[in-house]
Structure formats: C-alpha cells, structure tokens
Design a protein around this motif. Structure first.
Motif, PDB file in Angstrom:
ATOM      1  N   ILE A 181       0.947  -1.314   0.092  1.00  9.35           N
ATOM      2  CA  ILE A 181       0.114  -0.103   0.018  1.00  9.35           C
ATOM      3  C   ILE A 181       0.849   1.274  -0.041  1.00  9.35           C
ATOM      4  O   ILE A 181       0.295   2.211  -0.239  1.00  9.35           O
ATOM      5  N   SER A 182       2.192   1.152   0.527  1.00  5.39           N
ATOM      6  CA  SER A 182       3.029   2.272   0.375  1.00  5.39           C
ATOM      7  C   SER A 182       3.439   2.909  -1.004  1.00  5.39           C
ATOM      8  O   SER A 182       3.905   4.005  -1.037  1.00  5.39           O
ATOM      9  N   ILE A 183       3.374   1.841  -1.982  1.00  7.08           N
ATOM     10  CA  ILE A 183       3.802   2.174  -3.200  1.00  7.08           C
ATOM     11  C   ILE A 183       2.479   3.003  -3.938  1.00  7.08           C
ATOM     12  O   ILE A 183       2.794   3.681  -5.164  1.00  7.08           O
ATOM     13  N   PHE A 184       1.441   2.665  -3.462  1.00  6.45           N
ATOM     14  CA  PHE A 184       0.143   3.428  -4.282  1.00  6.45           C
ATOM     15  C   PHE A 184       0.410   4.885  -4.466  1.00  6.45           C
ATOM     16  O   PHE A 184       0.153   5.295  -5.677  1.00  6.45           O
ATOM     17  N   PRO A 185       0.682   5.593  -3.375  1.00  7.16           N
ATOM     18  CA  PRO A 185       0.641   7.103  -3.674  1.00  7.16           C
ATOM     19  C   PRO A 185       1.541   7.600  -4.756  1.00  7.16           C
ATOM     20  O   PRO A 185       1.474   8.348  -5.494  1.00  7.16           O
ATOM     21  N   ILE A 186       2.676   6.751  -4.823  1.00  9.16           N
ATOM     22  CA  ILE A 186       3.970   7.023  -5.763  1.00  9.16           C
ATOM     23  C   ILE A 186       3.248   6.873  -7.345  1.00  9.16           C
ATOM     24  O   ILE A 186       3.711   7.645  -8.091  1.00  9.16           O
ATOM     25  N   LEU A 187       2.715   5.742  -7.498  1.00 12.70           N
ATOM     26  CA  LEU A 187       1.895   5.583  -8.803  1.00 12.70           C
ATOM     27  C   LEU A 187       1.076   6.482  -9.180  1.00 12.70           C
ATOM     28  O   LEU A 187       0.853   6.795 -10.371  1.00 12.70           O
ATOM     29  N   VAL A 188       0.272   6.963  -8.165  1.00 12.18           N
ATOM     30  CA  VAL A 188      -0.827   7.934  -8.508  1.00 12.18           C
ATOM     31  C   VAL A 188      -0.066   9.277  -8.741  1.00 12.18           C
ATOM     32  O   VAL A 188      -0.631  10.051  -9.681  1.00 12.18           O
ATOM     33  N   VAL A 228     -10.998   6.539  -1.722  1.00 11.46           N
ATOM     34  CA  VAL A 228      -9.914   6.525  -2.631  1.00 11.46           C
ATOM     35  C   VAL A 228     -10.103   7.797  -3.722  1.00 11.46           C
ATOM     36  O   VAL A 228      -8.904   8.172  -4.179  1.00 11.46           O
ATOM     37  N   ALA A 229     -10.748   7.944  -4.128  1.00 15.64           N
ATOM     38  CA  ALA A 229     -11.322   9.250  -5.230  1.00 15.64           C
ATOM     39  C   ALA A 229     -10.660  10.563  -4.797  1.00 15.64           C
ATOM     40  O   ALA A 229      -9.698  11.024  -5.423  1.00 15.64           O
ATOM     41  N   VAL A 230     -11.010  10.952  -3.307  1.00 15.28           N
ATOM     42  CA  VAL A 230     -10.487  12.124  -3.036  1.00 15.28           C
ATOM     43  C   VAL A 230      -8.982  12.148  -2.633  1.00 15.28           C
ATOM     44  O   VAL A 230      -8.129  12.958  -2.642  1.00 15.28           O
ATOM     45  N   TRP A 231      -8.495  11.024  -2.314  1.00 11.22           N
ATOM     46  CA  TRP A 231      -7.046  10.734  -1.911  1.00 11.22           C
ATOM     47  C   TRP A 231      -6.123  10.892  -3.085  1.00 11.22           C
ATOM     48  O   TRP A 231      -5.242  11.394  -3.019  1.00 11.22           O
ATOM     49  N   ASN A 232      -6.857  10.178  -4.239  1.00 11.04           N
ATOM     50  CA  ASN A 232      -6.050  10.327  -5.468  1.00 11.04           C
ATOM     51  C   ASN A 232      -6.012  11.731  -5.711  1.00 11.04           C
ATOM     52  O   ASN A 232      -4.808  12.068  -6.180  1.00 11.04           O
ATOM     53  N   ILE A 233      -6.794  12.480  -5.836  1.00 11.85           N
ATOM     54  CA  ILE A 233      -6.717  13.858  -6.140  1.00 11.85           C
ATOM     55  C   ILE A 233      -5.991  14.534  -5.362  1.00 11.85           C
ATOM     56  O   ILE A 233      -5.111  15.573  -5.791  1.00 11.85           O
ATOM     57  N   SER A 234      -6.036  14.455  -3.989  1.00 13.50           N
ATOM     58  CA  SER A 234      -4.930  15.186  -2.960  1.00 13.50           C
ATOM     59  C   SER A 234      -3.567  14.781  -3.590  1.00 13.50           C
ATOM     60  O   SER A 234      -2.905  15.634  -3.255  1.00 13.50           O
ATOM     61  N   ILE A 235      -3.275  13.334  -3.760  1.00 11.51           N
ATOM     62  CA  ILE A 235      -1.805  13.069  -4.047  1.00 11.51           C
ATOM     63  C   ILE A 235      -1.555  13.807  -5.198  1.00 11.51           C
ATOM     64  O   ILE A 235      -0.260  14.503  -5.184  1.00 11.51           O
ATOM     65  N   GLN A 236      -2.351  13.682  -6.239  1.00  7.49           N
ATOM     66  CA  GLN A 236      -1.962  14.608  -7.426  1.00  7.49           C
ATOM     67  C   GLN A 236      -1.764  16.044  -7.253  1.00  7.49           C
ATOM     68  O   GLN A 236      -1.120  16.738  -8.332  1.00  7.49           O
ATOM     69  N   GLU A 237      -2.625  16.503  -6.315  1.00  8.89           N
ATOM     70  CA  GLU A 237      -2.683  18.223  -6.324  1.00  8.89           C
ATOM     71  C   GLU A 237      -1.477  18.656  -5.417  1.00  8.89           C
ATOM     72  O   GLU A 237      -1.204  19.664  -5.148  1.00  8.89           O
ATOM     73  N   ILE A 245      10.760   9.767  -7.212  1.00  9.95           N
ATOM     74  CA  ILE A 245       9.851  10.875  -7.918  1.00  9.95           C
ATOM     75  C   ILE A 245      10.626  11.962  -7.547  1.00  9.95           C
ATOM     76  O   ILE A 245       9.979  13.233  -7.784  1.00  9.95           O
ATOM     77  N   ASN A 246      11.626  11.941  -6.754  1.00 10.36           N
ATOM     78  CA  ASN A 246      12.641  13.199  -6.284  1.00 10.36           C
ATOM     79  C   ASN A 246      11.634  14.230  -5.701  1.00 10.36           C
ATOM     80  O   ASN A 246      11.611  15.636  -5.955  1.00 10.36           O
ATOM     81  N   GLU A 247      10.690  13.769  -4.992  1.00  9.69           N
ATOM     82  CA  GLU A 247       9.927  14.650  -4.020  1.00  9.69           C
ATOM     83  C   GLU A 247      10.542  15.274  -3.082  1.00  9.69           C
ATOM     84  O   GLU A 247      11.355  14.797  -2.222  1.00  9.69           O
ATOM     85  N   GLU A 248      10.534  16.585  -2.887  1.00 10.23           N
ATOM     86  CA  GLU A 248      10.972  17.378  -1.782  1.00 10.23           C
ATOM     87  C   GLU A 248      10.682  17.172  -0.435  1.00 10.23           C
ATOM     88  O   GLU A 248       9.214  17.203  -0.254  1.00 10.23           O
ATOM     89  N   VAL A 249      11.312  16.753   0.451  1.00  9.19           N
ATOM     90  CA  VAL A 249      10.914  16.608   1.947  1.00  9.19           C
ATOM     91  C   VAL A 249      11.514  17.454   2.829  1.00  9.19           C
ATOM     92  O   VAL A 249      12.654  17.521   3.147  1.00  9.19           O
ATOM     93  N   THR A 250      10.730  18.461   3.352  1.00 10.46           N
ATOM     94  CA  THR A 250      11.463  19.536   3.971  1.00 10.46           C
ATOM     95  C   THR A 250      11.494  19.137   5.482  1.00 10.46           C
ATOM     96  O   THR A 250      10.933  18.167   6.121  1.00 10.46           O
ATOM     97  N   LEU A 251      12.414  19.772   6.376  1.00 11.58           N
ATOM     98  CA  LEU A 251      12.704  19.318   7.832  1.00 11.58           C
ATOM     99  C   LEU A 251      11.370  19.688   8.461  1.00 11.58           C
ATOM    100  O   LEU A 251      10.960  18.792   9.393  1.00 11.58           O
ATOM    101  N   ILE A 275      10.025   7.931   1.915  1.00 13.16           N
ATOM    102  CA  ILE A 275      11.140   7.426   1.537  1.00 13.16           C
ATOM    103  C   ILE A 275      10.999   7.153  -0.166  1.00 13.16           C
ATOM    104  O   ILE A 275      12.010   7.374  -0.825  1.00 13.16           O
ATOM    105  N   PHE A 276       9.974   6.287  -0.490  1.00 12.43           N
ATOM    106  CA  PHE A 276       9.823   6.165  -1.976  1.00 12.43           C
ATOM    107  C   PHE A 276       9.661   7.352  -2.780  1.00 12.43           C
ATOM    108  O   PHE A 276      10.173   7.218  -3.787  1.00 12.43           O
ATOM    109  N   ALA A 277       8.795   8.261  -2.372  1.00 12.33           N
ATOM    110  CA  ALA A 277       8.712   9.707  -2.981  1.00 12.33           C
ATOM    111  C   ALA A 277       9.945  10.373  -3.133  1.00 12.33           C
ATOM    112  O   ALA A 277      10.210  11.048  -4.102  1.00 12.33           O
ATOM    113  N   TRP A 278      10.755  10.369  -2.225  1.00 13.58           N
ATOM    114  CA  TRP A 278      12.037  10.870  -2.227  1.00 13.58           C
ATOM    115  C   TRP A 278      12.953  10.177  -3.166  1.00 13.58           C
ATOM    116  O   TRP A 278      13.951  10.807  -4.031  1.00 13.58           O
ATOM    117  N   MET A 279      13.202   8.887  -3.015  1.00 15.13           N
ATOM    118  CA  MET A 279      14.082   7.856  -3.988  1.00 15.13           C
ATOM    119  C   MET A 279      13.562   7.924  -5.638  1.00 15.13           C
ATOM    120  O   MET A 279      14.291   8.029  -6.202  1.00 15.13           O
TER     121      MET A 279
END
Length: 300
Positions: A15-22, A76-85, A256-262, A250-254
């Motif tokens: 389930i942790s890889i799901f947000p990365i795919l979306v 799932v629908a609103v979570w997907n939108i939230s992830i993409q936005e 899709i180069n997503e910025e993770v701030t302090l 961790i997956f998002a950082w590795m």
C-alpha cells in the motif's frame, strides 16, 4: 518472524507504493481509483462465486456492505486527487489521521467511548498536522483543495471503518470485501463517466501502473492485511500501518524526487506519535496541578 507479521510487512509495502504510482499522473485521479477497484473486483468476484462463499445474511447487511463500498470509493477518489494536487507525503500523512476521526465517531455513536489517552493523542496528532502543513495556513485559513481532500479522505475512511466493523459482526470477510470492492468499482465508474474522465488512451506505463494498483495495492495488500489482522492484535496492526506514511515518504524521495522539508519531517513525526498514543495500552503518568500523577488508561 511469524507468518502474520511477514504478511503485515509485505502488505504495508504494497500500500506504500500506491501514492507514488498515483503521483506519476499516468491516468486521471478518479479513473485511476476506478481501475484499482475494478481490477481487484475482476479477480475477487469469480473466485468468491465459484467457491460458494458469496453469502450475505440479510438485505440490511447487503445494503450496508454496498454502502461501505461507496464510502471507500469516495475515500480513494479524494485521496487520489489530493496526491496529484499536492505531494504523496503530505496526502498520505494527512489521510492517516483516520484513527482520530474513528475515535471521535466512536465518542458520538458507540457505547465504547474513547478514554483520555485517545484525546491526548488526538491533540498531539492535530498539532503535528498543523506543523506539517504550516501554521500560516491555519492562521490565515488558507486551505487549498489538496489539503481539504486529504483530510476528507481520512474522514471517509473513518466512516468506512465504523460501518464495516458493524457489518463484519455478521458477514464473513471474503463476501464483504468482494461486494464492497465491486460496489466501489461501479460507483467510481459512474463518477468517472459524469466527470468526463477518459477510460482509455493511456500509455503502456499507464496501464502497467493501473494493473499494479489493482493487483498489488488493492487485492494483495488488503488480503495480506486481513490475514495479519485475523491473527494479530488489531491495535498492533493499526499502529504498524502508520509505517505506510514513512515508507511512502522514502519512496517519494527516492523515485520521484519529491522534496521533503525538515518541517514536514518534524510534523510527520509528531502526527504519527500522536496517533500512536491513541493506541497506547499502558498507563501514562501525567503530572496534575498538585504534582500527582494522573493515570490514563487506554481503550485496548
């Protein structure tokens, strides 16, 4: 490590890889949610019918099971939108506030009320949420759509958990998952149609992503987590699921180069710690006005 624990770990990874795919945006948000449920249903429905296990005791429970499917579809629908936005990290952390909303729902609608331990954890979790998103958003009431949908996702999932808990007293897990998943697929299909989202035209990677979401993130993940829940303490499974947010970050950082701030890291840690406190099963000493320890006993 026992089989249930292995199943739990693998399920959390699934389930942790799901947000990365979306977040890759290889398909529209709601259609992506539709295919996630439809692909899983395409496997579950024939298996459940052929095994003769598709049994719902009453019309009332049939309706409530389908209601669970519709609620989960909205989640799932609103979570997907939230992830993409927004970001996969923020959306995942905020939707993990669902245990807080479950406790609040239990306070109003169930006989088994949350204890003070729950409310202490809730306050900590909400402070973590404010830190994660940024204090200026709350001071100026400047909430964007992604934030609202991430919170709404947690609320929908909390409602789903409360209703499904009632249904599963009398309905077996397999027919419940099958019918609710099928209902979710139908609901999301209709919603996608009226939102004019395309059902085809995706690239090869888009279809691969959708298949992984359906078979790995939905079917495999929830079967593994169901097996773990059956053989382990529910609270232990619930707390372990918080690891999803950490892995997703961790997956998002590795990948899709997503910025993770302090600030996001600190807020996320506080949020997860607060939710952990709501599940704490031992007495926690709190120093009262007169210096004496006040005991907090959890609901577990």
């Amino acid at each position: 490590m026992t089989k249930p624990r292995i199943a739990l770990v693998i399920g959390i990874i699934c389930i942790s890889i799901f947000p990365i795919l979306v977040k890759l945006k290889l398909s529209p948000a709601i259609v992506s949610a539709f295919y996630r449920m439809a692909i899983a249903a395409a496997v579950l429905v024939p298996f459940t019918f052929l095994s003769g296990k598709f049994k719902i005791p009453s019309v009332k429970l049939l309706f409530l099971t389908m209601l669970c499917g519709a609620i989960f579809a909205l989640d799932v629908a609103v979570w997907n939108i939230s992830i993409q936005e927004s970001t996969a990290t923020q959306a995942t952390l905020l939707t993990n506030l669902s245990p807080v909303w479950v406790g609040i729902g239990a306070f109003f609608f169930l006989k088994n009320k949350p204890t003070r331990n729950f409310w202490v954890g809730t306050v900590i979790a909400i402070f973590g949420m404010i830190t994660l998103v940024g204090f200026h958003f709350f001071v100026n009431l400047d909430f964007n759509l992604a934030f609202v949908f991430a919170i709404l996702s947690g609320v929908f999932y909390a409602i789903y958990m409360l209703v499904s808990k009632f249904v599963l007293y009398d309905v077996e897990v397999l027919p419940f998952i099958t019918l609710s998943t099928l209902t979710s697929a139908v609901f999301l299909g209709i919603l996608s149609y009226f939102m004019n989202e395309p059902f085809t035209g995706f690239g090869e990677m888009g279809w691969i992503s959708l298949i992984i979401q359906g078979l790995v993130c939905q079917l495999a993940a929830w079967l593994l987590l169901g097996y773990a829940t059956k053989h382990m303490r529910a609270t232990r499974v619930s707390v372990s699921l918080l690891g999803q947010a950490v892995l997703t970050t961790i997956f998002a950082w590795m990948f899709i180069n997503e910025e993770v701030t302090l600030q996001m890291i600190v807020g996320g840690i506080i949020l997860l710690f607060g939710i952990r406190v709501t599940f704490y099963s031992k007495k926690i000493p709190i120093i009262g006005k007169e210096g004496e320890a006040a005991e907090i006993i959890s609901n577990d």
